[in-house]
Design a protein around this motif. Structure first.
Motif, PDB file in Angstrom:
ATOM      1  N   HIS A 187      42.783  40.676  33.771  1.00  0.00           N
ATOM      2  CA  HIS A 187      42.930  42.097  33.427  1.00  0.00           C
ATOM      3  C   HIS A 187      42.405  42.973  34.567  1.00  0.00           C
ATOM      4  N   LEU A 188      41.310  42.562  35.179  1.00  0.00           N
ATOM      5  CA  LEU A 188      40.744  43.296  36.305  1.00  0.00           C
ATOM      6  C   LEU A 188      41.736  43.360  37.469  1.00  0.00           C
ATOM      7  N   ARG A 189      42.305  42.222  37.826  1.00  0.00           N
ATOM      8  CA  ARG A 189      43.288  42.181  38.921  1.00  0.00           C
ATOM      9  C   ARG A 189      44.499  43.058  38.620  1.00  0.00           C
ATOM     10  N   SER A 190      45.000  42.993  37.388  1.00  0.00           N
ATOM     11  CA  SER A 190      46.185  43.792  37.051  1.00  0.00           C
ATOM     12  C   SER A 190      45.857  45.283  37.031  1.00  0.00           C
ATOM     13  N   THR A 191      44.653  45.645  36.611  1.00  0.00           N
ATOM     14  CA  THR A 191      44.250  47.053  36.617  1.00  0.00           C
ATOM     15  C   THR A 191      44.181  47.578  38.049  1.00  0.00           C
ATOM     16  N   ILE A 192      43.640  46.781  38.951  1.00  0.00           N
ATOM     17  CA  ILE A 192      43.578  47.175  40.367  1.00  0.00           C
ATOM     18  C   ILE A 192      44.989  47.320  40.928  1.00  0.00           C
ATOM     19  N   LYS A 193      45.838  46.348  40.653  1.00  0.00           N
ATOM     20  CA  LYS A 193      47.229  46.387  41.138  1.00  0.00           C
ATOM     21  C   LYS A 193      47.982  47.578  40.561  1.00  0.00           C
ATOM     22  N   ASP A 194      47.820  47.835  39.267  1.00  0.00           N
ATOM     23  CA  ASP A 194      48.502  48.956  38.621  1.00  0.00           C
ATOM     24  C   ASP A 194      48.029  50.303  39.167  1.00  0.00           C
ATOM     25  N   SER A 195      46.866  50.324  39.794  1.00  0.00           N
ATOM     26  CA  SER A 195      46.341  51.543  40.408  1.00  0.00           C
ATOM     27  C   SER A 195      46.845  51.716  41.839  1.00  0.00           C
ATOM     28  N   GLY A 196      47.711  50.796  42.292  1.00  0.00           N
ATOM     29  CA  GLY A 196      48.275  50.873  43.632  1.00  0.00           C
ATOM     30  C   GLY A 196      47.390  50.279  44.706  1.00  0.00           C
ATOM     31  N   ALA A 197      46.337  49.583  44.295  1.00  0.00           N
ATOM     32  CA  ALA A 197      45.374  49.023  45.239  1.00  0.00           C
ATOM     33  C   ALA A 197      45.613  47.526  45.446  1.00  0.00           C
ATOM     34  N   VAL A 198      44.996  47.006  46.521  1.00  0.00           N
ATOM     35  CA  VAL A 198      45.123  45.601  46.882  1.00  0.00           C
ATOM     36  C   VAL A 198      43.732  45.044  47.160  1.00  0.00           C
ATOM     37  N   ILE A 199      43.431  43.891  46.582  1.00  0.00           N
ATOM     38  CA  ILE A 199      42.163  43.218  46.869  1.00  0.00           C
ATOM     39  C   ILE A 199      42.310  42.492  48.206  1.00  0.00           C
ATOM     40  N   HIS A 200      41.502  42.884  49.199  1.00  0.00           N
ATOM     41  CA  HIS A 200      41.502  42.195  50.493  1.00  0.00           C
ATOM     42  C   HIS A 200      40.680  40.921  50.425  1.00  0.00           C
ATOM     43  N   SER A 201      39.518  40.991  49.762  1.00  0.00           N
ATOM     44  CA  SER A 201      38.676  39.806  49.656  1.00  0.00           C
ATOM     45  C   SER A 201      37.696  39.954  48.507  1.00  0.00           C
ATOM     46  N   ILE A 202      37.247  38.799  48.030  1.00  0.00           N
ATOM     47  CA  ILE A 202      36.135  38.742  47.086  1.00  0.00           C
ATOM     48  C   ILE A 202      34.926  38.394  47.932  1.00  0.00           C
ATOM     49  N   ASP A 203      34.022  39.348  48.100  1.00  0.00           N
ATOM     50  CA  ASP A 203      32.893  39.176  49.000  1.00  0.00           C
ATOM     51  C   ASP A 203      31.675  38.560  48.326  1.00  0.00           C
ATOM     52  N   GLU A 204      31.617  38.628  47.014  1.00  0.00           N
ATOM     53  CA  GLU A 204      30.489  38.055  46.281  1.00  0.00           C
ATOM     54  C   GLU A 204      30.912  37.812  44.853  1.00  0.00           C
ATOM     55  N   VAL A 205      30.420  36.725  44.275  1.00  0.00           N
ATOM     56  CA  VAL A 205      30.687  36.435  42.855  1.00  0.00           C
ATOM     57  C   VAL A 205      29.457  35.762  42.269  1.00  0.00           C
ATOM     58  N   SER A 206      29.117  36.149  41.049  1.00  0.00           N
ATOM     59  CA  SER A 206      28.032  35.494  40.305  1.00  0.00           C
ATOM     60  C   SER A 206      28.571  35.110  38.938  1.00  0.00           C
ATOM     61  N   VAL A 207      28.235  33.904  38.505  1.00  0.00           N
ATOM     62  CA  VAL A 207      28.618  33.449  37.176  1.00  0.00           C
ATOM     63  C   VAL A 207      27.367  32.990  36.443  1.00  0.00           C
ATOM     64  N   GLY A 208      27.449  32.971  35.129  1.00  0.00           N
ATOM     65  CA  GLY A 208      26.313  32.510  34.341  1.00  0.00           C
ATOM     66  C   GLY A 208      26.682  32.384  32.886  1.00  0.00           C
ATOM     67  N   LYS A 209      25.730  31.884  32.134  1.00  0.00           N
ATOM     68  CA  LYS A 209      25.922  31.748  30.698  1.00  0.00           C
ATOM     69  C   LYS A 209      25.883  33.115  30.046  1.00  0.00           C
ATOM     70  N   PRO A 210      26.633  33.308  28.971  1.00  0.00           N
ATOM     71  CA  PRO A 210      26.578  34.578  28.256  1.00  0.00           C
ATOM     72  C   PRO A 210      25.155  34.873  27.791  1.00  0.00           C
ATOM     73  N   LYS A 211      24.807  36.151  27.713  1.00  0.00           N
ATOM     74  CA  LYS A 211      23.477  36.565  27.271  1.00  0.00           C
ATOM     75  C   LYS A 211      23.192  36.018  25.872  1.00  0.00           C
ATOM     76  N   GLY A 212      21.964  35.558  25.698  1.00  0.00           N
ATOM     77  CA  GLY A 212      21.552  35.078  24.394  1.00  0.00           C
ATOM     78  C   GLY A 212      22.045  33.686  24.050  1.00  0.00           C
ATOM     79  N   LYS A 213      22.660  33.006  25.001  1.00  0.00           N
ATOM     80  CA  LYS A 213      23.200  31.665  24.758  1.00  0.00           C
ATOM     81  C   LYS A 213      22.448  30.668  25.643  1.00  0.00           C
TER      82      LYS A 213
END
Length: 90
Positions: free
Chosen positions: A63-89
């Motif tokens: 959904h994030l990618r499509s929202t960016i694309k629908d806004s006429g923008a282009v993702i050049h790169s993903i410079d940072e990403v963090s993942v983790g367990k959902p809060k409280g889990k």
């Protein structure tokens, strides 16, 4: 236990419209997004280079990618990403 995306930093090229506040609002409506920060890096006659930092819990990447694309923008790169367990889990 499923891990979700909690933070992304994106290098994005966008047209002047939508403006930065409007783009931030659009991105904040994506499932899992709790905070959006956009910094202008460079501007020219037709485009703007921006750094977008998105934080949340289980961000919906498709959904994030499509929202960016629908806004006429282009993702050049993903410079940072963090993942983790959902809060409280465990």
């Amino acid at each position: 236990m499923q891990h979700g995306v909690k933070r992304l930093v994106l290098d994005v090229l966008k047209p002047h419209e939508p403006d930065l506040p409007e783009l931030a609002v659009r991105l904040s409506n994506v499932k899992g997004v709790e905070e959006v920060n956009i910094s202008l890096v460079e501007i020219d006659q037709e485009t703007e280079s921006v750094k977008i930092t998105i934080e949340g819990d289980g961000i919906d990447l498709d959904h994030l990618r499509s929202t960016i694309k629908d806004s006429g923008a282009v993702i050049h790169s993903i410079d940072e990403v963090s993942v983790g367990k959902p809060k409280g889990k465990g």
